[in-house]
Design a protein around this motif. Structure first.
Motif, PDB file in Angstrom:
ATOM      1  N   PHE A   1     -65.589 108.716 -59.039  1.00 23.36           N
ATOM      2  CA  PHE A   1     -64.391 109.219 -59.700  1.00 23.36           C
ATOM      3  C   PHE A   1     -64.392 110.737 -59.754  1.00 23.36           C
ATOM      4  CE2 PHE A   1     -64.290 104.966 -61.914  1.00 23.36           C
ATOM      5  CZ  PHE A   1     -63.194 104.511 -61.197  1.00 23.36           C
ATOM      6  N   ALA A   2     -65.561 111.344 -59.869  1.00 24.22           N
ATOM      7  CA  ALA A   2     -65.635 112.797 -59.942  1.00 24.22           C
ATOM      8  C   ALA A   2     -65.242 113.431 -58.607  1.00 24.22           C
ATOM      9  CB  ALA A   2     -67.041 113.226 -60.336  1.00 24.22           C
ATOM     10  N   ALA A   3     -65.528 112.778 -57.496  1.00 19.11           N
ATOM     11  CA  ALA A   3     -65.219 113.337 -56.189  1.00 19.11           C
ATOM     12  C   ALA A   3     -63.799 112.997 -55.735  1.00 19.11           C
ATOM     13  CB  ALA A   3     -66.216 112.826 -55.158  1.00 19.11           C
ATOM     14  N   ALA A   4     -63.137 112.078 -56.384  1.00 19.23           N
ATOM     15  CA  ALA A   4     -61.835 111.604 -55.952  1.00 19.23           C
ATOM     16  C   ALA A   4     -60.752 112.677 -55.921  1.00 19.23           C
ATOM     17  CB  ALA A   4     -61.394 110.429 -56.826  1.00 19.23           C
ATOM     18  N   PRO A   5     -60.647 113.607 -56.889  1.00 17.47           N
ATOM     19  CA  PRO A   5     -59.537 114.556 -56.847  1.00 17.47           C
ATOM     20  C   PRO A   5     -59.569 115.508 -55.653  1.00 17.47           C
ATOM     21  CG  PRO A   5     -60.506 114.508 -59.026  1.00 17.47           C
ATOM     22  CD  PRO A   5     -61.382 113.706 -58.127  1.00 17.47           C
ATOM     23  N   CYS A   6     -60.717 115.679 -55.021  1.00 18.14           N
ATOM     24  CA  CYS A   6     -60.807 116.625 -53.911  1.00 18.14           C
ATOM     25  C   CYS A   6     -60.698 115.919 -52.560  1.00 18.14           C
ATOM     26  CB  CYS A   6     -62.108 117.403 -54.000  1.00 18.14           C
ATOM     27  SG  CYS A   6     -62.188 118.424 -55.472  1.00 18.14           S
ATOM     28  N   ARG A   7     -60.113 114.763 -52.547  1.00 20.02           N
ATOM     29  CA  ARG A   7     -59.887 114.043 -51.293  1.00 20.02           C
ATOM     30  C   ARG A   7     -58.421 113.630 -51.214  1.00 20.02           C
ATOM     31  NH1 ARG A   7     -64.862 110.797 -49.206  1.00 20.02           N
ATOM     32  NH2 ARG A   7     -66.551 111.999 -50.101  1.00 20.02           N
ATOM     33  N   ASP A   8     -57.915 113.545 -49.994  1.00 17.41           N
ATOM     34  CA  ASP A   8     -56.533 113.115 -49.834  1.00 17.41           C
ATOM     35  C   ASP A   8     -56.475 111.593 -49.759  1.00 17.41           C
ATOM     36  OD1 ASP A   8     -57.515 112.565 -47.336  1.00 17.41           O
ATOM     37  OD2 ASP A   8     -56.151 113.872 -46.251  1.00 17.41           O
ATOM     38  N   ALA A   9     -55.311 111.049 -49.451  1.00 18.25           N
ATOM     39  CA  ALA A   9     -55.134 109.606 -49.430  1.00 18.25           C
ATOM     40  C   ALA A   9     -55.966 108.924 -48.352  1.00 18.25           C
ATOM     41  CB  ALA A   9     -53.653 109.276 -49.231  1.00 18.25           C
ATOM     42  N   LYS A  10     -56.275 109.644 -47.290  1.00 21.39           N
ATOM     43  CA  LYS A  10     -57.068 109.069 -46.199  1.00 21.39           C
ATOM     44  C   LYS A  10     -58.567 109.214 -46.436  1.00 21.39           C
ATOM     45  CE  LYS A  10     -53.525 109.880 -42.738  1.00 21.39           C
ATOM     46  NZ  LYS A  10     -53.190 110.560 -41.485  1.00 21.39           N
ATOM     47  N   GLY A  11     -58.957 109.900 -47.521  1.00 21.67           N
ATOM     48  CA  GLY A  11     -60.365 110.066 -47.836  1.00 21.67           C
ATOM     49  C   GLY A  11     -60.977 111.332 -47.285  1.00 21.67           C
ATOM     50  N   LYS A  12     -60.166 112.187 -46.675  1.00 26.04           N
ATOM     51  CA  LYS A  12     -60.685 113.435 -46.129  1.00 26.04           C
ATOM     52  C   LYS A  12     -60.764 114.486 -47.229  1.00 26.04           C
ATOM     53  CE  LYS A  12     -59.378 112.620 -41.476  1.00 26.04           C
ATOM     54  NZ  LYS A  12     -59.843 113.133 -40.245  1.00 26.04           N
ATOM     55  N   PHE A  13     -61.756 115.378 -47.102  1.00 27.15           N
ATOM     56  CA  PHE A  13     -61.922 116.429 -48.096  1.00 27.15           C
ATOM     57  C   PHE A  13     -60.802 117.445 -47.975  1.00 27.15           C
ATOM     58  CE2 PHE A  13     -66.293 114.892 -47.837  1.00 27.15           C
ATOM     59  CZ  PHE A  13     -66.563 114.745 -49.191  1.00 27.15           C
ATOM     60  N   ILE A  14     -60.283 117.867 -49.114  1.00 23.57           N
ATOM     61  CA  ILE A  14     -59.261 118.906 -49.190  1.00 23.57           C
ATOM     62  C   ILE A  14     -59.691 119.914 -50.246  1.00 23.57           C
ATOM     63  CG2 ILE A  14     -57.373 117.415 -48.447  1.00 23.57           C
ATOM     64  CD1 ILE A  14     -56.569 117.170 -51.398  1.00 23.57           C
ATOM     65  N   LYS A  15     -58.997 121.044 -50.281  1.00 28.36           N
ATOM     66  CA  LYS A  15     -59.297 122.037 -51.292  1.00 28.36           C
ATOM     67  C   LYS A  15     -58.797 121.532 -52.644  1.00 28.36           C
ATOM     68  CE  LYS A  15     -58.823 126.928 -52.272  1.00 28.36           C
ATOM     69  NZ  LYS A  15     -58.257 128.205 -51.833  1.00 28.36           N
ATOM     70  N   CYS A  16     -59.666 121.591 -53.638  1.00 26.65           N
ATOM     71  CA  CYS A  16     -59.292 121.108 -54.975  1.00 26.65           C
ATOM     72  C   CYS A  16     -58.242 122.023 -55.587  1.00 26.65           C
ATOM     73  CB  CYS A  16     -60.509 121.063 -55.885  1.00 26.65           C
ATOM     74  SG  CYS A  16     -61.714 119.833 -55.389  1.00 26.65           S
TER      75      CYS A  16
END
Length: 67
Positions: free
Chosen positions: A22-37
């Motif tokens: 859950f802690a890592a979820a906000p920094c990922r897009d819908a496809k699970g790729k990392f994005i800028k928080c």
């Protein structure tokens, strides 16, 4: 007794793993790729008024926060 300790250890591990996901979820897009928080919004300062309705320091006696 051993079953209780094993159950507690398993439960603790499961909760910690769930918390990490859950802690890592906000920094990922819908496809699970990392994005800028997104940047967190700065907190607004709290203002207080005294009994007469004038602005006062929030630590003074009788001062109440305004909405």
């Amino acid at each position: 007794m051993r079953k209780t300790i094993a159950l507690a250890a398993t439960l603790a591990f499961a909760l910690s793993a769930a918390g990490a996901s859950f802690a890592a979820a906000p920094c990922r897009d819908a496809k699970g790729k990392f994005i800028k928080c997104p940047a967190a919004a700065p907190a607004k300062p709290v203002k207080c008024k005294d009994a007469k309705g004038k602005f006062a320091k929030c630590g003074t006696p009788g001062a109440k926060p305004i909405a």
